[in-house]
Enzyme design. Structure first.
Site, PDB file in Angstrom:
ATOM      1  N   GLU A 117     151.176  90.351  -3.657  1.00  0.00           N
ATOM      2  CA  GLU A 117     152.196  89.605  -2.935  1.00  0.00           C
ATOM      3  C   GLU A 117     152.078  88.128  -3.317  1.00  0.00           C
ATOM      4  OE1 GLU A 117     150.682  92.133  -1.365  1.00  0.00           O
ATOM      5  OE2 GLU A 117     152.272  93.374  -0.523  1.00  0.00           O
ATOM      6  N   SER A 118     152.580  87.784  -4.466  1.00  0.00           N
ATOM      7  CA  SER A 118     152.745  86.395  -4.957  1.00  0.00           C
ATOM      8  C   SER A 118     151.554  85.840  -5.756  1.00  0.00           C
ATOM      9  CB  SER A 118     153.238  85.460  -3.860  1.00  0.00           C
ATOM     10  OG  SER A 118     154.444  85.979  -3.310  1.00  0.00           O
ATOM     11  N   CYS A 132     153.511  86.672   0.399  1.00  0.00           N
ATOM     12  CA  CYS A 132     154.739  87.049   1.098  1.00  0.00           C
ATOM     13  C   CYS A 132     154.510  88.348   1.873  1.00  0.00           C
ATOM     14  CB  CYS A 132     155.855  87.198   0.082  1.00  0.00           C
ATOM     15  SG  CYS A 132     155.450  88.392  -1.201  1.00  0.00           S
ATOM     16  N   SER A 277     157.156  88.838 -10.699  1.00  0.00           N
ATOM     17  CA  SER A 277     156.306  87.674 -10.447  1.00  0.00           C
ATOM     18  C   SER A 277     155.904  87.022 -11.755  1.00  0.00           C
ATOM     19  CB  SER A 277     155.031  88.085  -9.702  1.00  0.00           C
ATOM     20  OG  SER A 277     155.325  88.387  -8.363  1.00  0.00           O
ATOM     21  N   HIS A 290     158.781  84.060  -8.087  1.00  0.00           N
ATOM     22  CA  HIS A 290     158.721  85.410  -7.525  1.00  0.00           C
ATOM     23  C   HIS A 290     160.120  85.835  -7.105  1.00  0.00           C
ATOM     24  CE1 HIS A 290     154.368  85.179  -7.493  1.00  0.00           C
ATOM     25  NE2 HIS A 290     154.499  83.953  -7.015  1.00  0.00           N
TER      26      HIS A 290
HETATM   27  C1  LIG Z   1     157.708  90.327  -6.600  1.00  0.00           C
HETATM   28  S1  LIG Z   1     157.004  90.629  -5.089  1.00  0.00           S
HETATM   29  C2  LIG Z   1     156.872  88.947  -4.560  1.00  0.00           C
HETATM   30  C3  LIG Z   1     157.849  88.463  -3.580  1.00  0.00           C
HETATM   31  C4  LIG Z   1     158.054  86.996  -3.502  1.00  0.00           C
HETATM   32  N1  LIG Z   1     157.421  86.365  -2.426  1.00  0.00           N
HETATM   33  C5  LIG Z   1     159.508  86.644  -3.547  1.00  0.00           C
HETATM   34  O1  LIG Z   1     159.812  85.589  -4.018  1.00  0.00           O
HETATM   35  O2  LIG Z   1     160.336  87.404  -3.126  1.00  0.00           O
HETATM   36  C6  LIG Z   1     158.231  91.334  -4.111  1.00  0.00           C
HETATM   37  C7  LIG Z   1     159.166  92.304  -4.769  1.00  0.00           C
HETATM   38  O3  LIG Z   1     158.444  93.310  -5.436  1.00  0.00           O
HETATM   39  C8  LIG Z   1     158.731  94.594  -4.831  1.00  0.00           C
HETATM   40  N2  LIG Z   1     157.501  95.390  -4.855  1.00  0.00           N
HETATM   41  C9  LIG Z   1     157.362  96.606  -5.424  1.00  0.00           C
HETATM   42  N3  LIG Z   1     156.103  97.048  -5.287  1.00  0.00           N
HETATM   43  C10 LIG Z   1     155.432  96.103  -4.612  1.00  0.00           C
HETATM   44  C11 LIG Z   1     154.096  95.976  -4.147  1.00  0.00           C
HETATM   45  N4  LIG Z   1     153.202  96.914  -4.371  1.00  0.00           N
HETATM   46  N5  LIG Z   1     153.755  94.860  -3.477  1.00  0.00           N
HETATM   47  C12 LIG Z   1     154.651  93.893  -3.265  1.00  0.00           C
HETATM   48  N6  LIG Z   1     155.923  93.949  -3.694  1.00  0.00           N
HETATM   49  C13 LIG Z   1     156.324  95.036  -4.345  1.00  0.00           C
HETATM   50  C14 LIG Z   1     159.271  94.279  -3.438  1.00  0.00           C
HETATM   51  O4  LIG Z   1     160.104  95.315  -2.932  1.00  0.00           O
HETATM   52  C15 LIG Z   1     160.053  93.010  -3.740  1.00  0.00           C
HETATM   53  O5  LIG Z   1     161.273  93.305  -4.358  1.00  0.00           O
END
Ligand SMILES: C[S@@+](CC[C@H](N)C(=O)[O-])C[C@H]1O[C@@H](n2cnc3c(N)ncnc32)[C@H](O)[C@@H]1O
Length: 382
Positions: A117-118, A132, A277, A290
């Protein structure tokens, strides 16, 4: 820019695997809610003056061999937060912040970790933890400070900045992040009374900031631009579906984020089925970006400490590329920055097609000042 829907059709023609969804837009409608809004924690540390352990730190390092990874052993500046290894960060984050380390890139100034998460950006004397979802970065603060004190001999907290915009779904958050009041109480328990602010509109798009405004001026030039976008068009968000582009590199190529920071080295991650990311580093500068592309909660953030006198061109390029309905931007600078006055750092009138909603300026006694700017498309309802 490449058309993602066309890319998706080509992908479908190439692929033999059955697909549940008809096109990329359906994927963005069906993945489900994710809280993209990040909690951003930046902590500056220093050693106790005249700490004999610090004076003899090199000796201590050789004694405590297990504490020193080969990555950090050749560093010339001690004490350093970079003595904390990837495994140790992962352990702290997993147990306390509820996220994990996915990868890391390093140069001689920075370790930049992509998290589930980020991002986590670690310098010798400060760290920036941005997470996040329903993560709990403040719960990781005490263990990090213990490591900093005992392992890195950094026992003095010089500055703390904790900020975030309003959550899309505040009721999904867990303690100590259920409200800004709870976050401030938690931070004040660690650092004593400090300053807590709400900028932006309480009945629109609030932005929260807690800082230890300790009257100690930071002599090191420092600036941070953070751009938080919401209501992003699905044609553009479709680029962040794994089935569309296949790799994070292709996603990045399609929207051209790297070209804004041409000489940086990057680490990229594509999530399945969607999400993206990026961390980039160059010397003491970093950028992270992100993306949560789901239609119901589309969100894109970009943060950098890259110094500019005027950030208008960067902001214009990002807004033109991603075409968001709403943008909340903050610019923190200090007296030594090449842009010493944040209110002059972005000229919103030059961002065509957008109107200013709010612009607020705050000056702190540690020589920092911050400007919050919200711009929207005229059709956007706050
Ligand atoms: C890239 S992460 C980071 C989010 C960041 N804080 C933002 O700017 O939105 C969030 C995205 O990845 C997806 N995702 C898929 N698998 C994930 C995982 N294991 N953990 C976090 N996000 C995941 C989420 O549904 C979302 O679309």
């Amino acid at each position: 820019m490449v058309d993602p829907i066309a890319s998706y059709s080509q992908f479908k023609k190439r692929s033999d695997s059955p697909k549940i969804y008809q096109d990329a837009r359906d994927i963005l409608n069906h993945v489900g809610f994710f809280e993209g809004t990040e909690k951003l924690l930046e902590v500056w540390l220093e050693s106790e003056p005249d700490d004999p352990l610090v004076e003899n730190i090199e000796e201590n390092i050789h004694v405590d061999n297990e504490a020193v990874t080969s990555k950090s052993a050749d560093r010339s500046i001690w004490p350093s937060l970079r003595l904390i290894s990837e495994e140790e960060w992962n352990h702290i984050l997993k147990h306390y912040a509820k996220c994990t380390v996915l990868s890391v890139i390093s140069n001689d100034k920075i370790d930049a970790y992509i998290l589930s998460e980020s991002s986590l950006i670690v310098f010798d004397n400060k760290f920036i933890l941005k997470t996040c979802g329903t993560t709990t970065p403040l719960a990781a603060l005490q263990p990090i400070l213990t490591f900093a004190r005992e392992r890195c001999k950094l026992s003095v907290v010089k500055d703390v900045f904790y900020s975030r915009r309003g959550y899309t779904d505040p009721f999904a958050q867990v303690s100590p992040h259920r409200s800004f009041d709870e976050e401030v109480k938690y931070l004040s328990g660690l650092f004593g009374s400090a300053s807590a602010y709400i900028l932006g509109r309480l009945n629109g798009d609030p932005w929260y900031l807690y800082t230890v405004d300790n009257y100690v001026k930071n002599q090191q030039a420092d600036q941070t631009l953070e751009i938080l976008m919401t209501s992003l068009p699905s044609e553009i968000m479709s680029h962040f579906i794994l089935a569309v582009h296949g790799t994070a590199e292709e996603m990045c190529e399609a929207v051209g984020i790297k070209s804004l920071f041409p000489t940086f080295i990057f680490d990229l991650k594509a999530f399945d089925p969607c999400g993206f990311s990026l961390n980039g580093i160059k010397g003491q500068f970093y950028v992270n970006c992100h993306v949560t592309p789901q239609t119901e909660c589309s969100y894109l953030s970009l943060e950098t400490n890259w110094p500019e006198k005027d950030y208008t061109e960067i902001v214009k390029k990002l807004v033109t590329t991603f075409n968001p309905g709403n943008v909340l931007l903050t610019l923190f600078v200090n007296q030594s920055s090449i842009c010493p006055n944040s209110i002059l750092g972005v000229k919103e009138d030059d961002i065509l097609g957008y109107k200013r909603v709010d612009k607020q300026y705050c000056e702190f006694s540690n020589s920092y000042n911050v400007t919050l700017l919200t711009i929207t498309k005229p059709s956007f309802k706050l």
